[in-house]
Each structure stands twice: as structure tokens, then as C-alpha cells.
Write a protein that holds these residues in place. Structure first.
Motif, PDB file in Angstrom:
ATOM      1  N   PRO A 201     -12.621   3.622   5.415  1.00 49.52           N
ATOM      2  CA  PRO A 201     -13.692   3.177   6.312  1.00 49.52           C
ATOM      3  C   PRO A 201     -13.117   2.613   7.614  1.00 49.52           C
ATOM      4  O   PRO A 201     -12.020   2.047   7.619  1.00 49.52           O
ATOM      5  CB  PRO A 201     -14.405   2.079   5.519  1.00 49.52           C
ATOM      6  CG  PRO A 201     -13.974   2.274   4.108  1.00 49.52           C
ATOM      7  CD  PRO A 201     -12.608   2.881   4.149  1.00 49.52           C
ATOM      8  N   VAL A 202     -13.870   2.778   8.704  1.00 50.00           N
ATOM      9  CA  VAL A 202     -13.411   2.294  10.008  1.00 50.00           C
ATOM     10  C   VAL A 202     -14.464   1.312  10.552  1.00 50.00           C
ATOM     11  O   VAL A 202     -15.329   1.688  11.341  1.00 50.00           O
ATOM     12  CB  VAL A 202     -13.198   3.479  10.989  1.00 50.00           C
ATOM     13  CG1 VAL A 202     -12.499   2.999  12.263  1.00 50.00           C
ATOM     14  CG2 VAL A 202     -12.376   4.589  10.330  1.00 50.00           C
ATOM     15  N   GLU A 281      -2.644  10.515   4.113  1.00 48.84           N
ATOM     16  CA  GLU A 281      -2.446  10.432   5.564  1.00 48.84           C
ATOM     17  C   GLU A 281      -3.696  10.863   6.310  1.00 48.84           C
ATOM     18  O   GLU A 281      -4.107  10.246   7.294  1.00 48.84           O
ATOM     19  CB  GLU A 281      -1.270  11.322   5.990  1.00 48.84           C
ATOM     20  CG  GLU A 281       0.097  10.741   5.736  1.00 48.84           C
ATOM     21  CD  GLU A 281       1.183  11.683   6.239  1.00 48.84           C
ATOM     22  OE1 GLU A 281       1.658  11.470   7.369  1.00 48.84           O
ATOM     23  OE2 GLU A 281       1.539  12.644   5.514  1.00 48.84           O
ATOM     24  N   LEU A 282      -4.305  11.957   5.838  1.00 51.60           N
ATOM     25  CA  LEU A 282      -5.521  12.458   6.484  1.00 51.60           C
ATOM     26  C   LEU A 282      -6.685  11.480   6.292  1.00 51.60           C
ATOM     27  O   LEU A 282      -7.515  11.315   7.174  1.00 51.60           O
ATOM     28  CB  LEU A 282      -5.890  13.840   5.944  1.00 51.60           C
ATOM     29  CG  LEU A 282      -4.936  14.980   6.329  1.00 51.60           C
ATOM     30  CD1 LEU A 282      -5.373  16.288   5.686  1.00 51.60           C
ATOM     31  CD2 LEU A 282      -4.873  15.148   7.850  1.00 51.60           C
ATOM     32  N   PHE A 286      -8.251   8.811  11.162  1.00 57.28           N
ATOM     33  CA  PHE A 286      -9.142   8.289  12.199  1.00 57.28           C
ATOM     34  C   PHE A 286      -8.978   6.774  12.346  1.00 57.28           C
ATOM     35  O   PHE A 286      -8.948   6.242  13.457  1.00 57.28           O
ATOM     36  CB  PHE A 286     -10.595   8.658  11.879  1.00 57.28           C
ATOM     37  CG  PHE A 286     -11.550   8.401  13.008  1.00 57.28           C
ATOM     38  CD1 PHE A 286     -11.539   9.193  14.144  1.00 57.28           C
ATOM     39  CD2 PHE A 286     -12.469   7.354  12.946  1.00 57.28           C
ATOM     40  CE1 PHE A 286     -12.416   8.948  15.197  1.00 57.28           C
ATOM     41  CE2 PHE A 286     -13.345   7.105  13.994  1.00 57.28           C
ATOM     42  CZ  PHE A 286     -13.321   7.914  15.119  1.00 57.28           C
ATOM     43  N   PHE A 287      -8.856   6.076  11.212  1.00 57.69           N
ATOM     44  CA  PHE A 287      -8.640   4.623  11.225  1.00 57.69           C
ATOM     45  C   PHE A 287      -7.403   4.289  12.056  1.00 57.69           C
ATOM     46  O   PHE A 287      -7.429   3.394  12.906  1.00 57.69           O
ATOM     47  CB  PHE A 287      -8.473   4.108   9.793  1.00 57.69           C
ATOM     48  CG  PHE A 287      -8.234   2.622   9.702  1.00 57.69           C
ATOM     49  CD1 PHE A 287      -9.290   1.738   9.537  1.00 57.69           C
ATOM     50  CD2 PHE A 287      -6.944   2.100   9.791  1.00 57.69           C
ATOM     51  CE1 PHE A 287      -9.076   0.359   9.467  1.00 57.69           C
ATOM     52  CE2 PHE A 287      -6.714   0.735   9.726  1.00 57.69           C
ATOM     53  CZ  PHE A 287      -7.789  -0.141   9.560  1.00 57.69           C
ATOM     54  N   ASP A 288      -6.306   5.007  11.803  1.00 58.07           N
ATOM     55  CA  ASP A 288      -5.048   4.736  12.516  1.00 58.07           C
ATOM     56  C   ASP A 288      -5.189   4.983  14.016  1.00 58.07           C
ATOM     57  O   ASP A 288      -4.638   4.234  14.836  1.00 58.07           O
ATOM     58  CB  ASP A 288      -3.915   5.598  11.942  1.00 58.07           C
ATOM     59  CG  ASP A 288      -3.534   5.187  10.522  1.00 58.07           C
ATOM     60  OD1 ASP A 288      -3.908   4.069  10.100  1.00 58.07           O
ATOM     61  OD2 ASP A 288      -2.881   5.998   9.821  1.00 58.07           O
ATOM     62  N   MET A 294      -7.184   0.437  20.027  1.00 54.75           N
ATOM     63  CA  MET A 294      -7.556  -0.972  20.207  1.00 54.75           C
ATOM     64  C   MET A 294      -6.355  -1.818  20.604  1.00 54.75           C
ATOM     65  O   MET A 294      -6.473  -2.747  21.399  1.00 54.75           O
ATOM     66  CB  MET A 294      -8.210  -1.499  18.921  1.00 54.75           C
ATOM     67  CG  MET A 294      -9.600  -0.937  18.733  1.00 54.75           C
ATOM     68  SD  MET A 294     -10.495  -1.631  17.339  1.00 54.75           S
ATOM     69  CE  MET A 294     -10.788  -3.284  17.905  1.00 54.75           C
ATOM     70  N   LYS A 295      -5.180  -1.467  20.085  1.00 57.88           N
ATOM     71  CA  LYS A 295      -3.964  -2.222  20.437  1.00 57.88           C
ATOM     72  C   LYS A 295      -3.672  -2.064  21.934  1.00 57.88           C
ATOM     73  O   LYS A 295      -3.260  -3.013  22.591  1.00 57.88           O
ATOM     74  CB  LYS A 295      -2.778  -1.721  19.612  1.00 57.88           C
ATOM     75  CG  LYS A 295      -2.737  -2.342  18.228  1.00 57.88           C
ATOM     76  CD  LYS A 295      -1.609  -1.769  17.393  1.00 57.88           C
ATOM     77  CE  LYS A 295      -1.736  -2.231  15.944  1.00 57.88           C
ATOM     78  NZ  LYS A 295      -0.873  -1.453  15.043  1.00 57.88           N
TER      79      LYS A 295
END
Length: 297
Positions: A201-202, A281-282, A286-288, A294-295
């Protein structure tokens, strides 16, 4: 499949009709909807007018839509009572060719329809220029095109979010979807997303929910709330700061473009079969990407 999507949407449309304001304001702004439906093997355009509809199957080349009816006589499927409705209203004599766009469009159209027509023609031309070599990057550049009005940021309207999907015909390869998750694609990053089991989840791109939601209270929209999610808020704050410092703004834009390039390159390798990331990984992909964006903000 795209065909099933067509059947579900039209069944719901015929049963319930359509409506509802497109903006959260006491004065409603309403229009009826057009859809692009595609899977790995089929593509359709579905256009609607009240409970009535017409659909066109696209078998080759490219096709675009833009806030108007565009299906003429090349109708693949339609509402069972479509032509009878047109006849009974005096919009069509029943003789000769039946053009859905012509019969169901207003004879005297509001001025804003001229802008929609220009936008539709511009989109068509931009696709024609890249005929035979349309990539994800091509579509991203078209969605960012401000001169044509495809990318809108004026008069109280802004392109809310943009999406590009790559649907390989080979079922062994995954479908890859790129989402901005922030408004105005000319100043946003397209981030890759692949449907796999166990998607992470994001929460940074989930709009907040409200106990007293003005969209659900009667009368509606008597007050307003801030629905921006965390990425949206941070994205806007960064843009406001960079507008005051052009050098920093340009640096941020270059950083974001590099982030997008990395995502596109990774997905290109995935679709070419040169890399095979594990499902975990997949699931985090999107979360990553959102975290990285954001960073930078």
C-alpha cells in the motif's frame, strides 16, 4: 477484458444513467463521459449521451478522445434503442448514414466546444507525427503538451492526474502502468506500477477521508475540505518554492526527470526480458518510486 469492461459500463449506464458534478462547488459542472478501453488484444472507444451509447473497436493505428463525441458512422456496438431515440427526437430522419457524433451533438455548441475540437485535432496530429513508433515516452510528451491544451492549467481547471499503460501482446510479459499521482503532468513524475500479488500500500497517495464529508451531505458541497494526499501537498509546496528560485526549480525538474528516466529504463528492461525482478520487488515498485520523489521534495 476490454470487451467485458464495455459490457459492464454500458449495462450500468442503461440501468442508472449518469450525472453528478465534476467539481466540488455548489453550482454543478456536469458532462457525460467518453472512455478508452484497452487490453492486450483489443481496444475500444466508448462514447455516451445520457443512457445511450455507441462504441467503436479500434483495430490498428492510434485513436484519441477529447471532451466531445467523435464516433461517426463507424459504430461496432450500440444501445439497442439508439437510432429509435434519434428518430423520435427528430434528430435523424431514419434515412441515409447514421453518424453518432453528428446526431447526438448540439447543433449550436457552446464556445468551449471549439477549444475541445482544437484539442482533439491537436492530439490526433501529435499521434500522427509518431505513427509506427509510439512509445510510453511519446505519450507522456503528448500528455504534457500545453500549446494544444491537452495539458491544462488555467481558468480554474488543471489536468488532475495522468496515466500511460504499456500492454504487451505477449501474456508472459507484465503490463506496466505509469501514474503521476500529482496534477499537471508537465511538472510531475510518471512512476511505474505493475499488478502483482501482495502490492505494498502507498498511503502517501491516498486522499484523506472525512467523517463529515461535504460530498456526502445533503445539500452537497456546502463546505470544502483539503483532499490532497501527502505527495500532492509536498509536490505543490516544492513547486511554490521553486517558482521563487528559478535555479533551484530547474535543478529539481532535472532531478525529477532523471527519476522518471530511471523508471522508464527499468521497465524497458523488464519488457524486453533482460531483467526479471522478483515479485516482491514489483510489489514495492510504486511505493519506492513515491518515496524517492518525496525525498527529493
Amino acid at each position: 477484458s476490454a470487451r467485458e469492461a464495455l459490457e459492464v459500463i454500458t449495462a450500468l449506464l442503461e440501468r442508472h444513467g449518469q450525472g453528478g458534478s465534476c467539481k466540488e462547488e455548489p453550482v454543478p459542472f456536469v458532462y457525460h463521459n467518453t472512455f478508452l478501453l484497452a487490453d492486450r488484444t483489443e481496444a475500444w472507444v466508448l462514447e455516451t449521451a445520457g443512457r445511450y451509447w455507441a462504441a467503436q473497436r479500434i483495430r490498428e493505428g492510434s485513436r484519441n478522445i477529447s471532451n466531445q463525441l467523435s464516433i461517426g458512422s463507424d459504430i461496432t456496438a450500440e444501445h439497442a434503442g439508439l437510432r429509435e431515440r434519434a428518430r423520435s427526437q427528430g434528430w435523424w430522419s431514419g434515412d441515409g448514414e447514421f453518424s453518432f457524433a453528428q446526431v447526438f451533438s448540439l447543433e449550436k455548441q457552446p464556445p468551449r466546444m471549439e477549444a475541445a475540437k482544437a484539442r482533439f485535432q491537436a492530439g490526433k496530429e501529435l499521434l500522427r507525427q509518431h505513427a509506427g513508433d509510439i512509445t510510453a515516452e511519446t505519450l507522456m510528451s503528448i500528455l504534457r503538451d500545453k500549446d494544444s491544451g491537452i495539458c491544462v492549467d488555467s481558468e480554474g481547471f488543471r489536468t488532475a492526474g495522468s496515466m500511460v499503460s504499456v500492454l504487451p501482446r505477449d501474456p508472459a510479459l507484465p503490463c506496466v502502468h505509469f501514474f503521476t499521482a500529482t496534477p499537471d503532468p508537465s511538472r510531475s513524475v510518471f512512476k511505474p506500477f505493475v499488478f502483482v500479488a501482495g502490492i505494498k500500500p502507498v498511503p502517501q497517495v491516498r486522499s484523506p477521508s472525512f467523517l463529515q464529508d461535504p460530498a456526502k451531505q445533503i445539500p452537497r458541497f456546502q463546505s470544502s475540505v483539503d483532499r490532497r494526499h501527502e505527495l500532492y501537498r509536498r509536490h505543490q509546496a516544492a513547486l511554490e518554492l521553486t517558482e521563487q528560485d528559478r535555479e533551484r526549480g530547474q535543478k529539481l525538474l532535472e532531478t525529477l526527470q532523471e527519476l522518471e528516466k530511471q523508471g522508464l529504463q527499468g521497465m524497458r528492461e523488464l519488457l524486453q526480458g533482460t531483467v526479471t525482478p522478483c515479485p516482491e520487488e514489483l510489489a514495492d515498485l510504486f511505493f519506492d518510486c513515491v518515496e524517492a520523489e518525496m525525498k527529493f521534495y
